[in-house]
Design a protein around this motif. Sequence first.
Motif, PDB file in Angstrom:
ATOM      1  N   LEU A   1     -35.172  43.953 -15.925  1.00 37.59           N
ATOM      2  CA  LEU A   1     -36.435  44.269 -16.587  1.00 37.59           C
ATOM      3  C   LEU A   1     -36.930  45.648 -16.181  1.00 37.59           C
ATOM      4  O   LEU A   1     -36.943  45.975 -14.995  1.00 37.59           O
ATOM      5  N   GLN A   2     -37.364  46.425 -17.154  1.00 39.80           N
ATOM      6  CA  GLN A   2     -38.042  47.680 -16.847  1.00 39.80           C
ATOM      7  C   GLN A   2     -39.540  47.356 -16.785  1.00 39.80           C
ATOM      8  O   GLN A   2     -40.062  46.718 -17.701  1.00 39.80           O
ATOM      9  N   PHE A   3     -40.215  47.794 -15.724  1.00 41.83           N
ATOM     10  CA  PHE A   3     -41.592  47.352 -15.511  1.00 41.83           C
ATOM     11  C   PHE A   3     -42.480  47.667 -16.708  1.00 41.83           C
ATOM     12  O   PHE A   3     -42.566  48.813 -17.153  1.00 41.83           O
ATOM     13  N   GLY A   4     -43.153  46.629 -17.210  1.00 46.53           N
ATOM     14  CA  GLY A   4     -44.182  46.825 -18.225  1.00 46.53           C
ATOM     15  C   GLY A   4     -43.699  46.999 -19.648  1.00 46.53           C
ATOM     16  O   GLY A   4     -44.499  47.224 -20.551  1.00 46.53           O
ATOM     17  N   LYS A   5     -42.372  46.914 -19.878  1.00 45.80           N
ATOM     18  CA  LYS A   5     -41.837  47.207 -21.210  1.00 45.80           C
ATOM     19  C   LYS A   5     -41.697  45.981 -22.112  1.00 45.80           C
ATOM     20  O   LYS A   5     -41.603  46.107 -23.323  1.00 45.80           O
ATOM     21  N   VAL A   6     -41.618  44.783 -21.496  1.00 44.78           N
ATOM     22  CA  VAL A   6     -41.440  43.567 -22.293  1.00 44.78           C
ATOM     23  C   VAL A   6     -42.709  42.733 -22.177  1.00 44.78           C
ATOM     24  O   VAL A   6     -43.246  42.567 -21.078  1.00 44.78           O
ATOM     25  N   ASN A   7     -43.207  42.239 -23.278  1.00 40.67           N
ATOM     26  CA  ASN A   7     -44.405  41.412 -23.252  1.00 40.67           C
ATOM     27  C   ASN A   7     -44.059  39.961 -23.523  1.00 40.67           C
ATOM     28  O   ASN A   7     -43.160  39.672 -24.329  1.00 40.67           O
ATOM     29  N   ALA A   8     -44.772  39.066 -22.858  1.00 43.02           N
ATOM     30  CA  ALA A   8     -44.591  37.637 -23.117  1.00 43.02           C
ATOM     31  C   ALA A   8     -45.087  37.320 -24.534  1.00 43.02           C
ATOM     32  O   ALA A   8     -45.587  38.196 -25.243  1.00 43.02           O
ATOM     33  N   ASP A   9     -44.913  36.075 -24.946  1.00 37.81           N
ATOM     34  CA  ASP A   9     -45.143  35.721 -26.354  1.00 37.81           C
ATOM     35  C   ASP A   9     -46.588  35.907 -26.831  1.00 37.81           C
ATOM     36  O   ASP A   9     -46.811  36.280 -27.974  1.00 37.81           O
TER      37      ASP A   9
ATOM     38  N   LYS B   1     -39.120  32.070 -11.270  1.00 39.87           N
ATOM     39  CA  LYS B   1     -39.053  31.830  -9.827  1.00 39.87           C
ATOM     40  C   LYS B   1     -38.228  32.926  -9.158  1.00 39.87           C
ATOM     41  O   LYS B   1     -37.497  33.657  -9.806  1.00 39.87           O
ATOM     42  N   GLY B   2     -38.320  32.983  -7.823  1.00 41.60           N
ATOM     43  CA  GLY B   2     -37.434  33.882  -7.081  1.00 41.60           C
ATOM     44  C   GLY B   2     -38.133  35.130  -6.587  1.00 41.60           C
ATOM     45  O   GLY B   2     -39.028  35.669  -7.248  1.00 41.60           O
ATOM     46  N   GLU B   3     -37.700  35.557  -5.412  1.00 43.86           N
ATOM     47  CA  GLU B   3     -38.265  36.710  -4.710  1.00 43.86           C
ATOM     48  C   GLU B   3     -38.437  37.938  -5.628  1.00 43.86           C
ATOM     49  O   GLU B   3     -37.484  38.388  -6.259  1.00 43.86           O
ATOM     50  N   GLY B   4     -39.651  38.445  -5.653  1.00 45.94           N
ATOM     51  CA  GLY B   4     -39.905  39.670  -6.420  1.00 45.94           C
ATOM     52  C   GLY B   4     -40.235  39.406  -7.879  1.00 45.94           C
ATOM     53  O   GLY B   4     -40.737  40.294  -8.568  1.00 45.94           O
ATOM     54  N   ASN B   5     -39.966  38.197  -8.358  1.00 46.98           N
ATOM     55  CA  ASN B   5     -40.274  37.886  -9.756  1.00 46.98           C
ATOM     56  C   ASN B   5     -41.731  37.458  -9.923  1.00 46.98           C
ATOM     57  O   ASN B   5     -42.272  36.758  -9.079  1.00 46.98           O
ATOM     58  N   SER B   6     -42.306  37.862 -11.012  1.00 48.38           N
ATOM     59  CA  SER B   6     -43.683  37.465 -11.307  1.00 48.38           C
ATOM     60  C   SER B   6     -43.962  37.726 -12.781  1.00 48.38           C
ATOM     61  O   SER B   6     -43.132  38.320 -13.488  1.00 48.38           O
ATOM     62  N   LEU B   7     -45.116  37.272 -13.227  1.00 44.17           N
ATOM     63  CA  LEU B   7     -45.605  37.695 -14.537  1.00 44.17           C
ATOM     64  C   LEU B   7     -46.761  38.642 -14.263  1.00 44.17           C
ATOM     65  O   LEU B   7     -47.785  38.251 -13.680  1.00 44.17           O
ATOM     66  N   TYR B   8     -46.575  39.903 -14.614  1.00 42.31           N
ATOM     67  CA  TYR B   8     -47.633  40.892 -14.415  1.00 42.31           C
ATOM     68  C   TYR B   8     -48.682  40.686 -15.503  1.00 42.31           C
ATOM     69  O   TYR B   8     -48.351  40.533 -16.683  1.00 42.31           O
ATOM     70  N   ILE B   9     -49.952  40.664 -15.094  1.00 38.55           N
ATOM     71  CA  ILE B   9     -51.052  40.377 -16.019  1.00 38.55           C
ATOM     72  C   ILE B   9     -51.926  41.621 -16.138  1.00 38.55           C
ATOM     73  O   ILE B   9     -52.377  42.165 -15.130  1.00 38.55           O
TER      74      ILE B   9
ATOM     75  N   CYS C   1     -46.540  40.806 -18.823  1.00 41.05           N
ATOM     76  CA  CYS C   1     -45.173  41.318 -18.831  1.00 41.05           C
ATOM     77  C   CYS C   1     -44.401  40.662 -17.689  1.00 41.05           C
ATOM     78  O   CYS C   1     -44.839  40.753 -16.533  1.00 41.05           O
ATOM     79  N   PRO C   2     -43.267  40.054 -17.947  1.00 44.41           N
ATOM     80  CA  PRO C   2     -42.442  39.575 -16.841  1.00 44.41           C
ATOM     81  C   PRO C   2     -41.992  40.762 -15.993  1.00 44.41           C
ATOM     82  O   PRO C   2     -41.650  41.823 -16.531  1.00 44.41           O
ATOM     83  N   ALA C   3     -42.014  40.591 -14.661  1.00 41.85           N
ATOM     84  CA  ALA C   3     -41.754  41.733 -13.775  1.00 41.85           C
ATOM     85  C   ALA C   3     -40.854  41.363 -12.618  1.00 41.85           C
ATOM     86  O   ALA C   3     -40.924  40.258 -12.089  1.00 41.85           O
ATOM     87  N   GLN C   4     -40.018  42.284 -12.256  1.00 46.75           N
ATOM     88  CA  GLN C   4     -39.325  42.254 -10.970  1.00 46.75           C
ATOM     89  C   GLN C   4     -40.088  43.214 -10.052  1.00 46.75           C
ATOM     90  O   GLN C   4     -41.159  43.666 -10.398  1.00 46.75           O
ATOM     91  N   ALA C   5     -39.542  43.508  -8.896  1.00 48.37           N
ATOM     92  CA  ALA C   5     -40.237  44.437  -8.000  1.00 48.37           C
ATOM     93  C   ALA C   5     -40.444  45.774  -8.705  1.00 48.37           C
ATOM     94  O   ALA C   5     -39.599  46.241  -9.456  1.00 48.37           O
ATOM     95  N   TYR C   6     -41.625  46.391  -8.457  1.00 47.11           N
ATOM     96  CA  TYR C   6     -42.027  47.616  -9.161  1.00 47.11           C
ATOM     97  C   TYR C   6     -41.262  48.835  -8.660  1.00 47.11           C
ATOM     98  O   TYR C   6     -40.702  49.597  -9.424  1.00 47.11           O
ATOM     99  N   TYR C   7     -41.283  49.029  -7.370  1.00 48.97           N
ATOM    100  CA  TYR C   7     -40.470  50.085  -6.757  1.00 48.97           C
ATOM    101  C   TYR C   7     -39.395  49.372  -5.960  1.00 48.97           C
ATOM    102  O   TYR C   7     -39.713  48.632  -5.049  1.00 48.97           O
ATOM    103  N   ASN C   8     -38.171  49.575  -6.270  1.00 51.56           N
ATOM    104  CA  ASN C   8     -37.154  48.854  -5.524  1.00 51.56           C
ATOM    105  C   ASN C   8     -36.502  49.684  -4.427  1.00 51.56           C
ATOM    106  O   ASN C   8     -35.614  49.228  -3.736  1.00 51.56           O
ATOM    107  N   LYS C   9     -36.948  50.911  -4.267  1.00 53.98           N
ATOM    108  CA  LYS C   9     -36.439  51.677  -3.117  1.00 53.98           C
ATOM    109  C   LYS C   9     -37.574  52.473  -2.467  1.00 53.98           C
ATOM    110  O   LYS C   9     -38.616  52.680  -3.085  1.00 53.98           O
ATOM    111  N   PRO C  10     -37.355  52.886  -1.211  1.00 54.61           N
ATOM    112  CA  PRO C  10     -38.409  53.660  -0.540  1.00 54.61           C
ATOM    113  C   PRO C  10     -38.698  54.947  -1.299  1.00 54.61           C
ATOM    114  O   PRO C  10     -37.843  55.456  -2.026  1.00 54.61           O
ATOM    115  N   ILE C  11     -39.881  55.459  -1.129  1.00 51.90           N
ATOM    116  CA  ILE C  11     -40.276  56.648  -1.890  1.00 51.90           C
ATOM    117  C   ILE C  11     -40.586  57.823  -0.959  1.00 51.90           C
ATOM    118  O   ILE C  11     -40.895  57.649   0.217  1.00 51.90           O
ATOM    119  N   LYS C  12     -40.485  59.003  -1.545  1.00 47.05           N
ATOM    120  CA  LYS C  12     -40.887  60.251  -0.875  1.00 47.05           C
ATOM    121  C   LYS C  12     -42.210  60.687  -1.494  1.00 47.05           C
ATOM    122  O   LYS C  12     -42.370  60.621  -2.708  1.00 47.05           O
TER     123      LYS C  12
END
Lengths: 355, 355
Positions: free
Chosen positions: A26-34, A132-140, A166-177
């Motif tokens: 999933l790309q964050f915020g790109k897919v919407n639930a029904d 279900k599952g680590e990092g998964n959620s429904l972003y509201i 929007c169904p979501a996985q983790a937003y940033y999946n790696k450390p940032i600079k």
Amino acid sequence: MNNTDIQPDITEIKNSRIDQVDFSNLQFGKVNADHMMYCDYIDGEWQTPKIVPYGPMEIEPSAKVFHYGQAVFEGMKAFKDENDQVWLFRPEQNFERINKSSKRLAIPEFPEDYFFASLKKLLELDKDWVKKGEGNSLYIRPFVIATENGVSASESDRYRFMIITCPAQAYYNKPIKVIFAQEYSRAADGGVGYAKAAGNYGAQFYPTKLAKAKGLDQIIWTDASSHEYLEEAGTMNIFFRVGDKLLTAPTNDRILDGVTRKSIIQLAKDNDIEVVVEKVSVKEIVNAAKSGELKEIFGAGTAATVVRVEGFEYDDVYHDLPIVDEPYGTFFKKSLQDIQYNRVEDPHGWTVKAF
Amino acid sequence: MNNTDIQPDITEIKNSRIDQVDFSNLQFGKVNADHMMYCDYIDGEWQTPKIVPYGPMEIEPSAKVFHYGQAVFEGMKAFKDENDQVWLFRPEQNFERINKSSKRLAIPEFPEDYFFASLKKLLELDKDWVKKGEGNSLYIRPFVIATENGVSASESDRYRFMIITCPAQAYYNKPIKVIFAQEYSRAADGGVGYAKAAGNYGAQFYPTKLAKAKGLDQIIWTDASSHEYLEEAGTMNIFFRVGDKLLTAPTNDRILDGVTRKSIIQLAKDNDIEVVVEKVSVKEIVNAAKSGELKEIFGAGTAATVVRVEGFEYDDVYHDLPIVDEPYGTFFKKSLQDIQYNRVEDPHGWTVKAF
């Protein structure tokens, strides 16, 4: 959730789009639930909320939201536990904050019972979109837009309150600079920085683009007057670990009062981590980086949860951060997620069953 | 206007709405002329501009403009002279400024030939909506909105550039009372105050509502750091006449570089009025009001042209302004309108025939 007599009007989808979605990619915020919710403010009253299939809406080009940015939003998440129950995390905080933001933008406040009755129904209809599952959620994403037609610069007399998800996985999946801001600013004293006002975000895109061109991911904003104090990261609040102390800026009218931020401060207290909520000077952090006392920087926000900063640039010098044993960031992220996914006791009563 | 090979695709209205409009009783910005222009930015390119009947458009609730205020606009006017010719006033200034605003909001710049070819065609189609007579004009609102669907806080990859128009009479038809800002702010150093960013306007509605509740019409914004210097009025730049000198703040990254402002500065020079473009302190103006040296305050902007301020509040004290013989404000308003309606020579080449 509050009991309420208000019930949204519901038009259910005929065919769910859920089978077309690759939930592992999933790309964050790109897919919407029904479904989505909308509720119009007309003639001084919020009308009956409506739940309808997610999709485009008709709006006039002269609607004030397009011209004057009179719009606010919130970010929340729903989590599913191992028993398929759906949970919200401190939702009353987001409800209160959207009304605080609305007030600053001269938008009428939204009734609490309308909000929770609609949200509950929306999540129930779209419960299969919460994975279900680590990092998964429904972003509201609740938001409000000014819908009066007319290009005169004054507050609208019509609004639309909406909730999309929007169904979501983790937003940033790696450390940032990151880079500490020295030229551009996010918010003025006496401005709208503490509100989740739409315009606060668009204003950051150009400076962030410049930062990205230098290989950095995000900007840590400093106070606009002196650029001497570290404030927030635009989509996250920010924490610094110096020695074993955890530092973060106090909220003010330039800084968002983040739900993840205040939860981390509480978790730190619960776990005997010394937390100092005082102005954090750039000088102090740069010196701590040089002396090796700066152990961690991490961002905290609903979309990101907790994200590790691996280094920062200031005065054209890049400072690498060490990799420490048992980082606070990892501890807080796990502690928060354990509560959010209903895996541990919730002593502060932060989680609320969605329906 | 520039010659160009680009021609917009045109879909003309079947029946004009013009006969339904009472042109002697217009509320600013509420009525739109028959046509509008839109041009989409897709895959890194501005597509062919389209002129279509004014009306609602379809847009997804996840479009970035609703969430992140990534939007900018301009305000211009077309004037009709006694020979039924239609004129624009310094349109290249507005074109340059919308791209300057776009740059700050990370929006791709719009091509000059697309802009002028579309505007020319739009005005030609809707020329009957430009009415002759003092104070009458067709207000032109170019704007750009972020149209990518997706609630992640980064710049859009799709945009829509639009031009809508509204027949207009004078924007403010009576003198206004103002308050000098002491608590709220409009813009930060290093922020987007110099751009016509949508969010700058929505952010002013609440403080302006508070001012209106006190019987005042507008706020004169001061610098956010100290509130010691008078900057601009949010929809207008601001001029002060102390003795026979005309004072106005220099532009900076918090102040809009107004077209009416710079035209008045030029007209002052042309007419041997001493104009001082330097920081204007609150203290200096309050003292001048007390000593009687403060003769006039007036606002200057495209929508308002020139509007007289009849008094101001500061530190809970209301200061009435005198009514002077031969006010500068009246002189500049007449001088500008004489040029705009093509009634006098135009030594600076400010007016441009629309088509």
